[in-house]
Design an enzyme around this catalytic site. Sequence first.
Site, PDB file in Angstrom:
ATOM      1  N   GLU A 315       2.271  -7.645   8.686  1.00  0.00           N
ATOM      2  CA  GLU A 315       3.195  -7.319   9.961  1.00  0.00           C
ATOM      3  C   GLU A 315       2.256  -6.944  11.422  1.00  0.00           C
ATOM      4  OE1 GLU A 315       5.694  -3.953   8.585  1.00  0.00           O
ATOM      5  OE2 GLU A 315       7.174  -5.296   7.529  1.00  0.00           O
ATOM      6  N   ASP A 394      11.082  -4.530   0.132  1.00  0.00           N
ATOM      7  CA  ASP A 394      10.713  -3.623   0.726  1.00  0.00           C
ATOM      8  C   ASP A 394      11.608  -2.253   0.627  1.00  0.00           C
ATOM      9  OD1 ASP A 394       9.925  -2.213   3.028  1.00  0.00           O
ATOM     10  OD2 ASP A 394      10.136  -3.581   4.435  1.00  0.00           O
ATOM     11  N   GLU A 422      14.632   5.347   4.769  1.00  0.00           N
ATOM     12  CA  GLU A 422      14.788   4.191   5.760  1.00  0.00           C
ATOM     13  C   GLU A 422      15.938   3.160   5.304  1.00  0.00           C
ATOM     14  OE1 GLU A 422      11.312   1.559   6.037  1.00  0.00           O
ATOM     15  OE2 GLU A 422      12.340   0.243   7.590  1.00  0.00           O
TER      16      GLU A 422
HETATM   17  O1  GCW Z   1       9.926  -1.138   5.529  1.00  0.00           O
HETATM   18  C1  GCW Z   1       8.747  -1.466   6.632  1.00  0.00           C
HETATM   19  C2  GCW Z   1       9.098  -0.674   7.641  1.00  0.00           C
HETATM   20  C3  GCW Z   1       7.936  -0.581   8.633  1.00  0.00           C
HETATM   21  C4  GCW Z   1       6.881  -0.182   7.899  1.00  0.00           C
HETATM   22  C5  GCW Z   1       6.417  -1.333   6.891  1.00  0.00           C
HETATM   23  C6  GCW Z   1       5.129  -0.854   5.809  1.00  0.00           C
HETATM   24  C7  GCW Z   1       4.809   1.257   8.331  1.00  0.00           C
HETATM   25  O2  GCW Z   1      10.188  -1.098   8.282  1.00  0.00           O
HETATM   26  O3  GCW Z   1       8.205   0.274   9.750  1.00  0.00           O
HETATM   27  O4  GCW Z   1       5.582   0.078   8.640  1.00  0.00           O
HETATM   28  O5  GCW Z   1       7.573  -1.374   5.961  1.00  0.00           O
HETATM   29  O6  GCW Z   1       5.566  -0.218   4.719  1.00  0.00           O
HETATM   30  O7  GCW Z   1       4.093  -1.030   6.253  1.00  0.00           O
END
Ligand code: GCW
Length: 710
Positions: A315, A394, A422
Amino acid sequence: MSAPESVKLEEPMFVADPLDVGEPRVHAAWLPPEAFRSLGARRVLVHGDGPLVDTVLDEVARACARYGGRMWHSPSWDVDVDLVLTLRGAGELPSSTAQGARAAGEAALTEDGRTLGDEGFLLARAGDVTVVLADAPAGLLYGLFHVVRLCAAAFDPARPPELHRPALRRRMLNHWDNVAVHPVMGQVERGYAGGSIFWRDGLPCGDLSRIRSYGRLLAASGVNAISVNNVNVGRTEARLLTDRIGDVAEIADVLRPYGIRVHLSVTFAAPVVLGGLTTADPADEAVRAWWADTTRGVYERIPDFGGYLVKADSEGQPGPFTYGRDHADGANLLAEALAPHGGVVHWRAFVYNHHQDWRDRSTDRARAAYDHFTPLDGRFRTNVVVQVKFGPVDFQVREPVSPVLAAMPATRLAVEVQVTQEYTGQQRHVCHLGPWWSEVLRFAPWGPDGRTIADIAIGEAGEGGGLVAVANTGDDPFWTGHPLAQANLYTFGRLAWDPRLDPRAVLDEWITLTFPPSATADPEPVRRTLHEIMDGSWRTYERYTAPLGVGFMVHPGDHYGPDVDGYEYSRWGTYHFADRDGVGVDRSRATGTGFAGQYPPYWADVYESPERCPDELLLFFHHVPYGHVLHNGSTVIQHIYDTHFAGVEEVEAMRRRWQTLNGMIDPAVYVRVAERLDEQVRSATEWRDQINTYFLRKSGVPDARGRRIY
Ligand code: GCW
């Protein structure tokens, strides 16, 4: 639901800070003074020395001062006692009762045949005395909190000896706290509990008493490691490693008395960003020297520093790919620098292509971690822990367990879960996650009766990578925004200590500590109602959100609330492929992305087959027609309608049940939860109506029960 008239929302009635060091407006969570009543009314002898023993002394002294008991620290005269907390190496006790109790404990230990290790303890009864034996001060501290948890039962004459040792060596929280406020993510990335406990507007918060209270809560749950900044490391955060290491040292000093070691998220580009080098290439001598040197500096300030946490090539974070190197090269570079000091690198396996083209059906985000990491098995240094999200995508409300966890036998692996909600209601919804984590930890990737995910995190000789959770805490007066979300944090610590614990029993512990029966007029209805609301709340959340494992039907960006097509044509991946005939992602080997083939044969075969695949994961693995009949006898489309109607009804029932507690518990807690339940009903209704409407319009199949869909 409006607040009862006698309660003013802006004036919550908090239990005074249990440490009496300020913070009177912070909720006591699972350590209210009342939880110490049973201990504090007794005669307690503490024997041994050391900083963590001082913590034990402090706790006992406070409890005794409040509830009329007495405490002695290694007295040189004979005393009559009810409880002895002693280090085995601390020498003879002059008190005959205490010495007798200790001998009984030693005998029980010999009989058990196991050792206590550096965090374990033994609790035994001898005559009228309860004894806690430990080899190391941390064990004594955990033993003390066990006595608190047991309340009067710790003094039950019939209690047989019990030996407790943590199954997992490292029980870690990751804070995604930013030092400087991030323009999009704010002070805490994916934080739903106010600001950070550690940082505010680029500086340390300065509220060390709050951090101390936090350490105390964590120790009482079993957590022993914490990373204090976000895995996405910005310019300000990067400097914690070098010129701002003093800020980290300050936190470490406060948490050390609770047996908690501090870790730091670092940027892979640090040699360039901080060191002025032109490269961060792991093969470059100057880069290696920079890490060695910098790490030495860290240990000069924090001798028991835990290590680094790294999100690389993920990311947008920098990583070894820039230099044509792989993740093993990258992780080993940092591991080499940490090794002389006994530190570890937690290297995250959350690596995938976030510039995907939705037209390309061969790229599957679920496959990515396995594809990147399993070829590297055996190449990581022994002080590298590869940290794997529990599921392949995720933190969705339902995912299969990540196949990476079964595919790297020569690597230390840690399992990462998300306590911060989240994707599970952002601490506005009640979603008790214990049952889910328990399911993950008990999952046997090689088939029933084989080793489990917990076994993998424990490792062959106890050298596994442990369990890690993204924290759900902030500077909110209730710590977690939603007061009932405190239970998730508590449960994480307890399951990391012992993954075999029954999550229902852990929730029961949490209820007893947080709503102590001795301070509650009618404890039984409180306990029952909390179980009714919380035990099944994860499944309820699943029912009114994304169906049958399909996932990611959330609003892009903030990830709150429904948006069925929000990620359907997006570069981040994760699609549902709904059309007029059916829905789901074909991840089979035969006709799909092949992801099902990443599992060992038993599960690869189960997941490959739409007939054998468990209902709750059907749409994760298969694209099926709306008329496909599930094991439960319903069609996919009817199941979508039914679960969404049922989910909202369950949330409405939660709210009614909560209303029965009005007047029975702390009004501030009552009001905060009542407000959030209103939002949960609103949000669940929105989920129900958007999902049902979307699928009615796509499929044209009416609800068999003729309910209102828009
Ligand atoms: O789920 C995603 C989140 C990001 C996060 C990423 C991760 C810290 O939306 O905000 O970044 O995972 O785990 O690195």
